[in-house]
Design a protein around this motif. Structure first.
Motif, PDB file in Angstrom:
ATOM      1  N   SER A  96      20.434  53.625 -91.481  1.00 35.04           N
ATOM      2  CA  SER A  96      19.252  54.461 -91.592  1.00 35.04           C
ATOM      3  C   SER A  96      18.191  54.034 -90.587  1.00 35.04           C
ATOM      4  CB  SER A  96      18.707  54.429 -93.013  1.00 35.04           C
ATOM      5  OG  SER A  96      18.527  53.108 -93.414  1.00 35.04           O
ATOM      6  N   GLN A 150      15.997  53.927 -99.272  1.00 36.47           N
ATOM      7  CA  GLN A 150      15.460  54.317 -97.955  1.00 36.47           C
ATOM      8  C   GLN A 150      14.676  55.621 -98.077  1.00 36.47           C
ATOM      9  OE1 GLN A 150      15.427  52.629 -95.153  1.00 36.47           O
ATOM     10  NE2 GLN A 150      14.610  54.205 -93.818  1.00 36.47           N
ATOM     11  N   ASP A 151      15.222  56.599 -98.785  1.00 34.74           N
ATOM     12  CA  ASP A 151      14.506  57.860 -98.982  1.00 34.74           C
ATOM     13  C   ASP A 151      13.206  57.624 -99.754  1.00 34.74           C
ATOM     14  OD1 ASP A 151      16.235  59.486 -97.594  1.00 34.74           O
ATOM     15  OD2 ASP A 151      17.046  60.501 -99.366  1.00 34.74           O
ATOM     16  N   TRP A 152      13.261  56.774-100.778  1.00 37.06           N
ATOM     17  CA  TRP A 152      12.067  56.495-101.577  1.00 37.06           C
ATOM     18  C   TRP A 152      10.982  55.857-100.706  1.00 37.06           C
ATOM     19  CZ3 TRP A 152       9.166  52.249-103.025  1.00 37.06           C
ATOM     20  CH2 TRP A 152       8.242  52.475-104.039  1.00 37.06           C
ATOM     21  N   SER A 181      11.209  69.157 -94.368  1.00 39.76           N
ATOM     22  CA  SER A 181      11.937  67.878 -94.414  1.00 39.76           C
ATOM     23  C   SER A 181      11.515  67.045 -95.626  1.00 39.76           C
ATOM     24  CB  SER A 181      11.747  67.085 -93.119  1.00 39.76           C
ATOM     25  OG  SER A 181      10.406  66.685 -92.944  1.00 39.76           O
ATOM     26  N   LEU A 205      13.846  65.782 -98.705  1.00 43.21           N
ATOM     27  CA  LEU A 205      13.800  64.388 -99.123  1.00 43.21           C
ATOM     28  C   LEU A 205      13.559  64.289-100.629  1.00 43.21           C
ATOM     29  CD1 LEU A 205      13.604  61.387 -98.157  1.00 43.21           C
ATOM     30  CD2 LEU A 205      11.168  61.801 -97.838  1.00 43.21           C
ATOM     31  N   ARG A 220      16.670  65.344-102.633  1.00 44.25           N
ATOM     32  CA  ARG A 220      17.684  64.279-102.694  1.00 44.25           C
ATOM     33  C   ARG A 220      17.292  63.228-103.725  1.00 44.25           C
ATOM     34  NH1 ARG A 220      17.492  64.455 -96.887  1.00 44.25           N
ATOM     35  NH2 ARG A 220      16.434  62.426 -96.882  1.00 44.25           N
ATOM     36  N   LEU A 221      16.008  62.858-103.740  1.00 43.56           N
ATOM     37  CA  LEU A 221      15.555  61.860-104.714  1.00 43.56           C
ATOM     38  C   LEU A 221      15.670  62.381-106.143  1.00 43.56           C
ATOM     39  CD1 LEU A 221      12.496  60.453-102.775  1.00 43.56           C
ATOM     40  CD2 LEU A 221      14.467  59.131-103.569  1.00 43.56           C
ATOM     41  N   TYR A 233      23.429  59.590-104.329  1.00 44.91           N
ATOM     42  CA  TYR A 233      23.554  58.854-103.077  1.00 44.91           C
ATOM     43  C   TYR A 233      24.852  58.065-103.067  1.00 44.91           C
ATOM     44  CZ  TYR A 233      18.615  59.805-102.271  1.00 44.91           C
ATOM     45  OH  TYR A 233      17.409  60.420-102.071  1.00 44.91           O
ATOM     46  N   GLN A 265       7.678  64.403 -89.866  1.00 46.74           N
ATOM     47  CA  GLN A 265       8.008  65.062 -91.128  1.00 46.74           C
ATOM     48  C   GLN A 265       7.287  66.409 -91.242  1.00 46.74           C
ATOM     49  OE1 GLN A 265      10.440  63.667 -93.279  1.00 46.74           O
ATOM     50  NE2 GLN A 265      10.562  62.478 -91.384  1.00 46.74           N
TER      51      GLN A 265
END
Length: 71
Positions: free
Chosen positions: A4, A40-42, A19, A23, A26-27, A32, A15
């Motif tokens: 990442s 990483q997303d968090w 986007s 994100l 996904r969270l 994952y 961003q």
């Protein structure tokens, strides 16, 4: 070590509403391949919330940490 990208000012600046919405999706789905991808997303969403709060405002519930008692 992960593949990442580092969370840099340029990454945060790049961003968009779209986007950040992806994100957040996904969270929320929490699907994952490993825990590090979710983390990483968090961290990215948290950085966006700090530096570009207008984009993260609808998703602040995903980065808010509620206080808890360790006892």
């Amino acid at each position: 070590m992960t593949d990442s990208p580092a969370i840099t000012p340029d990454l945060i600046a790049s961003q968009t509403e779209t986007s950040v919405a992806e994100l957040a999706r996904r969270l929320e789905d929490d699907d994952y391949p490993n825990p590090f991808a979710g983390l990483q997303d968090w961290h990215l969403l948290r950085a966006v919330a700090i530096h570009r709060p207008d984009l993260a405002r609808p998703y602040v519930h995903l980065v808010d940490q509620e206080p808890f008692d360790e006892d």
